[in-house]
Design an enzyme around this catalytic site. Structure first.
Site, PDB file in Angstrom:
ATOM      1  N   HIS A  43       0.859  -1.189   0.000  1.00  0.00           N
ATOM      2  CA  HIS A  43       0.000   0.000   0.000  1.00  0.00           C
ATOM      3  C   HIS A  43       0.893   1.236   0.000  1.00  0.00           C
ATOM      4  CE1 HIS A  43      -3.950   1.944   1.623  1.00  0.00           C
ATOM      5  NE2 HIS A  43      -3.220   2.827   0.964  1.00  0.00           N
ATOM      6  N   GLU A  73      -2.652  -1.664  -3.141  1.00  0.00           N
ATOM      7  CA  GLU A  73      -3.713  -0.865  -2.548  1.00  0.00           C
ATOM      8  C   GLU A  73      -3.353   0.610  -2.648  1.00  0.00           C
ATOM      9  OE1 GLU A  73      -4.987  -3.977   1.028  1.00  0.00           O
ATOM     10  OE2 GLU A  73      -3.992  -2.084   1.506  1.00  0.00           O
ATOM     11  N   HIS A 201      -7.947  -5.715   7.605  1.00  0.00           N
ATOM     12  CA  HIS A 201      -7.676  -4.674   8.587  1.00  0.00           C
ATOM     13  C   HIS A 201      -7.840  -5.232   9.999  1.00  0.00           C
ATOM     14  CE1 HIS A 201      -6.580  -0.458   9.206  1.00  0.00           C
ATOM     15  NE2 HIS A 201      -7.161  -0.626  10.376  1.00  0.00           N
TER      16      HIS A 201
END
Length: 253
Positions: A43, A73, A201
């Site tokens: 990410h 991401e 997450h």
């Protein structure tokens, strides 16, 4: 079977705290795949505080010879700037299997909410088309209680990624039943709309099994923070193998 995609951002955080080349996110990715992970997630953010575009290019080049997926991401609305070419440019250069779009702001410590598609959907629509033209599967980061899940399919998303932060908080508080029900309902809505489901997450060894037993049809879990934290004590390969055992031990509903 659910695929474990290991997010190696925290390896880059440790490297960047000192400068130099160590520890190497690429070396960590190699250990993760050897230990049984099915994919690698990164990410990159515009401020380069952890994974950098250079890391993205290096990991992508190595993964082309592996039987594993690469998932990038990021916020597709964050404009290019010095040292950061933008999410779509990174995807065009590396052609990941999956692009996961996340509505995080530049200064946000970590992703903490999904898209409001009634607000952002029309801005996203042409970006989804571009990414799919590159050969990327597109996943949108969504809250489990979002009214917009079906709209994600209408915009052209292939998958949603359920934001599991609230579930992890409920688990830590001792009663995750309501959150699990909400996630299961959201996953069902996504599948009925023609999409597949990812999740991520704050998933951990402690809460992952219960989540997968309650939420049917999860194709991929993206796990970084908890996994790398556990690896500090137990070692990276052993920790990845432990997560794979959790996944293998679950018979999904």
């Amino acid at each position: 079977m659910t695929v474990l995609s290991v997010n190696v951002n925290k390896i880059a955080v440790l490297r960047n705290s000192r400068g130099g080349l160590l520890p190497s996110p690429l070396a960590a990715a190699k250990v993760c795949l050897a230990a049984g992970a099915g994919g690698i997630t990164v990410h990159p953010r515009p401020d380069r505080r952890h994974i950098t575009p250079e890391d993205v290019y290096e990991i992508a080049a190595w993964l082309k010879g592996q039987q594993a997926e690469f998932n990038i991401e990021g916020n597709p609305f964050a404009p290019p700037r010095e040292g950061y070419p933008g999410l779509l440019a990174l995807c065009e250069a590396t052609r990941p299997a999956q692009a996961t779009l996340v509505p995080d702001s530049d200064g946000q410590i970590t992703s903490d909410h999904g898209f409001n598609l009634r607000q952002d959907g029309e801005r996203l629509r042409p970006l989804l088309r571009e990414l799919k033209a590159m050969g990327c599967r597109v996943s949108l980061f969504m809250d489990a209680d979002s009214p917009d899940i079906e709209l994600a399919a209408e915009l052209g998303a292939d998958r949603i990624e359920l934001y599991t932060g609230p579930y992890a908080e409920a688990w830590d508080a001792g009663d995750a039943s309501a959150s699990l029900t909400l996630c299961a309902q959201a996953a069902l809505r996504a599948r009925e709309a023609g999409m597949q489901v990812n999740a991520g997450h704050d998933l951990s060894q402690a809460n992952l099994g219960a989540f997968l037993r309650a939420v049917a049809g999860v194709e991929e879990v993206s796990i970084g923070h908890a996994l790398i934290g556990e690896a500090v004590y137990d070692g990276l390969a052993a920790t990845v193998a432990a997560y794979v055992r959790v996944i293998d031990g679950v018979r999904q509903p």
